[in-house]
Design a protein around this motif. Structure first.
Motif, PDB file in Angstrom:
ATOM      1  N   ARG A  20      46.033  46.330  37.597  1.00  0.00           N
ATOM      2  CA  ARG A  20      45.965  46.551  39.046  1.00  0.00           C
ATOM      3  C   ARG A  20      45.115  45.475  39.711  1.00  0.00           C
ATOM      4  O   ARG A  20      45.480  44.931  40.760  1.00  0.00           O
ATOM      5  CB  ARG A  20      45.419  47.943  39.353  1.00  0.00           C
ATOM      6  N   SER A  24      46.590  42.413  42.167  1.00  0.00           N
ATOM      7  CA  SER A  24      46.008  42.212  43.484  1.00  0.00           C
ATOM      8  C   SER A  24      45.456  40.794  43.619  1.00  0.00           C
ATOM      9  O   SER A  24      45.601  40.150  44.664  1.00  0.00           O
ATOM     10  CB  SER A  24      44.896  43.244  43.720  1.00  0.00           C
ATOM     11  N   ASP A  29      53.091  42.400  43.852  1.00  0.00           N
ATOM     12  CA  ASP A  29      53.393  43.513  42.960  1.00  0.00           C
ATOM     13  C   ASP A  29      54.777  43.285  42.371  1.00  0.00           C
ATOM     14  O   ASP A  29      55.791  43.510  43.032  1.00  0.00           O
ATOM     15  CB  ASP A  29      53.340  44.833  43.741  1.00  0.00           C
ATOM     16  N   LEU A  36      50.586  42.223  47.948  1.00  0.00           N
ATOM     17  CA  LEU A  36      49.364  42.995  47.787  1.00  0.00           C
ATOM     18  C   LEU A  36      48.211  42.243  48.433  1.00  0.00           C
ATOM     19  O   LEU A  36      48.198  41.011  48.459  1.00  0.00           O
ATOM     20  CB  LEU A  36      49.040  43.215  46.306  1.00  0.00           C
ATOM     21  N   HIS A  38      44.571  40.690  48.473  1.00  0.00           N
ATOM     22  CA  HIS A  38      43.695  40.156  47.446  1.00  0.00           C
ATOM     23  C   HIS A  38      42.409  40.974  47.356  1.00  0.00           C
ATOM     24  O   HIS A  38      42.006  41.629  48.328  1.00  0.00           O
ATOM     25  CB  HIS A  38      43.339  38.705  47.761  1.00  0.00           C
TER      26      HIS A  38
END
Length: 227
Positions: A20, A24, A29, A36, A38
């Motif tokens: 995850r 990010s 994604d 996404l 940062h």
């Protein structure tokens, strides 16, 4: 959805904390095909650092991107890939470590890599009849960095130079950066991502991915390795 190219990737599990964060960090994604945000408070220009690898998402290349060969269909490729996954066993490694590869940073596995390298070569070989040969321009682009004789042979045989003995499993986290920038990026990633990395690292599935018209890749199918 129609894709311009296909590839076989290792795509880290979406629910894992480390993946995850790393997804990010890249800003894309791969599993859902969407941008996404940062991670905040890094003190770095993450958008610039990750600009080049962003479109590929968080992954390790197993069979590099290719266009479908004439007469081949996406459905047939998906069926063959699913069959391939039933014939291959999961690979267990000691862990992942943040590594400098020239002027970019990546996550690389530690431990005995023989089974992993064999899996990657089998995937390149067994699905190769679905690959359209690269154009002359694509071949020239692959040669710009200089290739060894073995890499040149792999390029002509498999459409990609880093196959077999030249293969190195890696999960790319940055584009090529000036050497002076690397210590700060490395330090931040060691602090934020390093403690989350899995040990052991088990590669239990592979993913068929596609490149959309926007040039970004997204997940099509994920299959467990059950051989």
């Amino acid at each position: 959805m129609t894709f311009t190219r296909y590839a076989i990737y290792y795509v880290p599990p979406k629910q894992a904390e480390w993946s995850r964060f790393a997804s990010s960090w890249l800003g894309w994604d791969l599993c859902e095909g969407r941008p996404l945000d940062h991670p905040p408070n890094t003190g770095l220009d993450v958008a610039a650092i990750t600009d080049v690898p962003r479109k590929y998402g968080l992954h390790a290349t197993i069979k590099p991107p290719f266009r479908l060969a004439e007469g081949k269909t996406a459905d047939a490729l998906a069926e063959r890939f699913a069959q391939f996954a039933t014939e291959m066993a999961p690979v267990r490694l000691d862990g992942l470590t943040l590594t400098r590869l020239g002027r970019f940073l990546a996550l690389c596995p530690t431990g005995d890599l023989l089974s992993l390298n064999r899996l990657a070569f089998n995937c390149v070989r067994d699905l190769d009849d679905f690959r359209s040969p690269p154009s002359a321009a694509e071949l020239d682009r692959r040669r710009t960095g200089g290739l060894t004789p073995a890499q040149e042979l792999a390029l002509l045989t498999w459409g990609y130079p880093y196959v077999g003995d030249s293969f190195r499993f890696h999960i790319t986290l940055t584009g090529k950066r000036p050497k002076a920038e690397l210590p700060a990026i490395e330090s931040m990633l060691q602090d934020r991502l390093g403690p989350l990395l899995p040990a052991p690292f088990v590669l239990g599935d592979l993913a068929l991915v596609g490149e959309g018209s926007d040039g970004r890749f997204q997940l099509i199918h994920r299959h467990a390795l059950t051989g």
